[in-house]
Design a protein around this motif. Sequence first.
Motif, PDB file in Angstrom:
ATOM      1  N   SER A   6       0.723  -0.795  -0.174  1.00 45.39           N
ATOM      2  CA  SER A   6      -0.230   0.222   0.031  1.00 45.39           C
ATOM      3  C   SER A   6       1.159   1.409   0.228  1.00 45.39           C
ATOM      4  CB  SER A   6      -0.779   0.234   1.182  1.00 45.39           C
ATOM      5  OG  SER A   6      -0.141   0.256   2.209  1.00 45.39           O
ATOM      6  N   LEU A   7       2.233   1.584  -0.064  1.00 41.57           N
ATOM      7  CA  LEU A   7       3.089   2.451   0.367  1.00 41.57           C
ATOM      8  C   LEU A   7       4.099   2.569  -1.105  1.00 41.57           C
ATOM      9  CD1 LEU A   7       4.375   1.931   3.749  1.00 41.57           C
ATOM     10  CD2 LEU A   7       3.470   3.295   3.092  1.00 41.57           C
ATOM     11  N   TRP A   8       2.881   3.244  -1.744  1.00 41.52           N
ATOM     12  CA  TRP A   8       3.295   2.649  -3.483  1.00 41.52           C
ATOM     13  C   TRP A   8       4.695   4.085  -3.947  1.00 41.52           C
ATOM     14  CZ3 TRP A   8       2.918   7.902  -5.534  1.00 41.52           C
ATOM     15  CH2 TRP A   8       1.947   8.227  -5.093  1.00 41.52           C
ATOM     16  N   TYR A   9       4.432   5.025  -2.482  1.00 44.35           N
ATOM     17  CA  TYR A   9       5.277   6.092  -2.927  1.00 44.35           C
ATOM     18  C   TYR A   9       6.765   5.348  -2.638  1.00 44.35           C
ATOM     19  CZ  TYR A   9       4.575   6.549   2.766  1.00 44.35           C
ATOM     20  OH  TYR A   9       3.651   6.814   3.420  1.00 44.35           O
ATOM     21  N   VAL A  10       6.905   4.306  -2.025  1.00 44.10           N
ATOM     22  CA  VAL A  10       8.221   4.056  -1.526  1.00 44.10           C
ATOM     23  C   VAL A  10       8.656   3.452  -2.338  1.00 44.10           C
ATOM     24  CG1 VAL A  10       9.322   2.104   0.422  1.00 44.10           C
ATOM     25  CG2 VAL A  10       7.560   4.246   1.309  1.00 44.10           C
ATOM     26  N   TRP A  11       7.917   2.541  -3.189  1.00 44.15           N
ATOM     27  CA  TRP A  11       8.359   1.942  -4.259  1.00 44.15           C
ATOM     28  C   TRP A  11       8.787   2.522  -4.864  1.00 44.15           C
ATOM     29  CZ3 TRP A  11       9.828  -2.743  -2.877  1.00 44.15           C
ATOM     30  CH2 TRP A  11       9.607  -3.593  -2.279  1.00 44.15           C
ATOM     31  N   LEU A  12       8.025   3.757  -5.710  1.00 43.57           N
ATOM     32  CA  LEU A  12       8.387   4.731  -6.552  1.00 43.57           C
ATOM     33  C   LEU A  12      10.030   5.262  -6.203  1.00 43.57           C
ATOM     34  CD1 LEU A  12       7.370   6.484  -9.085  1.00 43.57           C
ATOM     35  CD2 LEU A  12       6.628   7.920  -7.621  1.00 43.57           C
ATOM     36  N   ILE A  13      10.435   5.467  -5.058  1.00 44.57           N
ATOM     37  CA  ILE A  13      11.386   6.023  -4.326  1.00 44.57           C
ATOM     38  C   ILE A  13      12.245   5.618  -4.823  1.00 44.57           C
ATOM     39  CG2 ILE A  13      12.576   7.072  -2.398  1.00 44.57           C
ATOM     40  CD1 ILE A  13      10.101   8.614  -1.709  1.00 44.57           C
ATOM     41  N   LEU A  14      11.962   4.007  -4.110  1.00 48.84           N
ATOM     42  CA  LEU A  14      13.382   2.822  -4.534  1.00 48.84           C
ATOM     43  C   LEU A  14      13.285   3.027  -5.727  1.00 48.84           C
ATOM     44  CD1 LEU A  14      12.311   0.184  -2.096  1.00 48.84           C
ATOM     45  CD2 LEU A  14      14.275   2.013  -2.105  1.00 48.84           C
ATOM     46  N   LEU A  15      12.648   2.637  -6.960  1.00 44.68           N
ATOM     47  CA  LEU A  15      12.413   2.551  -8.690  1.00 44.68           C
ATOM     48  C   LEU A  15      13.706   3.611  -8.610  1.00 44.68           C
ATOM     49  CD1 LEU A  15      11.911   0.946 -10.828  1.00 44.68           C
ATOM     50  CD2 LEU A  15       9.785   2.708 -11.249  1.00 44.68           C
ATOM     51  N   THR A  16      13.100   5.114  -8.461  1.00 41.36           N
ATOM     52  CA  THR A  16      13.859   6.633  -8.402  1.00 41.36           C
ATOM     53  C   THR A  16      15.510   6.617  -8.612  1.00 41.36           C
ATOM     54  OG1 THR A  16      11.939   7.279  -8.735  1.00 41.36           O
ATOM     55  CG2 THR A  16      13.665   8.744  -9.156  1.00 41.36           C
ATOM     56  N   VAL A  17      15.263   5.881  -7.840  1.00 45.29           N
ATOM     57  CA  VAL A  17      17.681   5.435  -6.864  1.00 45.29           C
ATOM     58  C   VAL A  17      17.500   4.658  -7.419  1.00 45.29           C
ATOM     59  CG1 VAL A  17      18.224   5.181  -4.565  1.00 45.29           C
ATOM     60  CG2 VAL A  17      17.158   6.471  -4.887  1.00 45.29           C
ATOM     61  N   PHE A  18      16.932   3.497  -7.858  1.00 46.27           N
ATOM     62  CA  PHE A  18      17.756   2.314  -8.919  1.00 46.27           C
ATOM     63  C   PHE A  18      18.145   2.351  -9.801  1.00 46.27           C
ATOM     64  CE2 PHE A  18      17.130  -1.008 -11.746  1.00 46.27           C
ATOM     65  CZ  PHE A  18      18.216  -2.185 -11.105  1.00 46.27           C
ATOM     66  N   LEU A  19      17.250   2.805 -10.680  1.00 42.94           N
ATOM     67  CA  LEU A  19      17.345   3.900 -11.953  1.00 42.94           C
ATOM     68  C   LEU A  19      18.590   4.878 -12.183  1.00 42.94           C
ATOM     69  CD1 LEU A  19      13.537   4.080 -13.505  1.00 42.94           C
ATOM     70  CD2 LEU A  19      15.800   2.319 -14.281  1.00 42.94           C
ATOM     71  N   LEU A  20      18.300   5.422 -11.204  1.00 42.11           N
ATOM     72  CA  LEU A  20      19.723   7.041 -11.254  1.00 42.11           C
ATOM     73  C   LEU A  20      21.284   5.671 -11.097  1.00 42.11           C
ATOM     74  CD1 LEU A  20      18.010  10.116  -9.240  1.00 42.11           C
ATOM     75  CD2 LEU A  20      18.668   9.702 -11.686  1.00 42.11           C
ATOM     76  N   LEU A  21      21.209   5.169 -10.242  1.00 43.28           N
ATOM     77  CA  LEU A  21      22.432   4.309 -10.199  1.00 43.28           C
ATOM     78  C   LEU A  21      22.795   3.746 -11.112  1.00 43.28           C
ATOM     79  CD1 LEU A  21      22.326   2.729  -6.446  1.00 43.28           C
ATOM     80  CD2 LEU A  21      23.621   4.662  -7.322  1.00 43.28           C
ATOM     81  N   LEU A  22      21.888   2.697 -11.913  1.00 44.49           N
ATOM     82  CA  LEU A  22      22.067   2.130 -13.165  1.00 44.49           C
ATOM     83  C   LEU A  22      22.157   3.067 -14.282  1.00 44.49           C
ATOM     84  CD1 LEU A  22      21.438  -0.327 -14.544  1.00 44.49           C
ATOM     85  CD2 LEU A  22      18.994  -0.231 -15.438  1.00 44.49           C
ATOM     86  N   CYS A  23      22.419   4.733 -14.699  1.00 41.51           N
ATOM     87  CA  CYS A  23      22.362   5.691 -15.046  1.00 41.51           C
ATOM     88  C   CYS A  23      23.820   5.702 -15.117  1.00 41.51           C
ATOM     89  CB  CYS A  23      20.831   6.636 -15.020  1.00 41.51           C
ATOM     90  SG  CYS A  23      20.052   6.102 -16.620  1.00 41.51           S
ATOM     91  N   GLY A  24      24.256   6.043 -13.594  1.00 41.64           N
ATOM     92  CA  GLY A  24      25.859   6.760 -13.178  1.00 41.64           C
ATOM     93  C   GLY A  24      26.519   5.174 -13.851  1.00 41.64           C
ATOM     94  N   VAL A  25      26.117   4.498 -13.377  1.00 46.08           N
ATOM     95  CA  VAL A  25      27.445   3.193 -13.303  1.00 46.08           C
ATOM     96  C   VAL A  25      27.216   3.188 -15.203  1.00 46.08           C
ATOM     97  CG1 VAL A  25      27.330   0.767 -13.395  1.00 46.08           C
ATOM     98  CG2 VAL A  25      26.616   1.983 -11.526  1.00 46.08           C
TER      99      VAL A  25
END
Length: 67
Positions: A6-25
């Motif tokens: 039910s905490l969709w914003y937590v998943w959204l934040i985690l997905l955003t952080v993961f995508l930023l890390l993936l782009c950086g690498v």
Amino acid sequence: MSDWTSLWYVWLILLTVFLLLLCGVSASCVKFCCRKKRLPVETFPRHPCELAGIGIDSDSTAHSTVT
């Protein structure tokens, strides 16, 4: 404890952080690979530098007019 689905914003934040890390690498890997394949090329040819030195002692007229 609350339900994690039910905490969709937590998943959204985690997905955003993961995508930023993936782009950086991936950007780091591309930059490293391009730097390794490219041959170093000098943009300007090297020319020897010439320096001129002028010695002034305390008895010269140039020194006495300045002081």
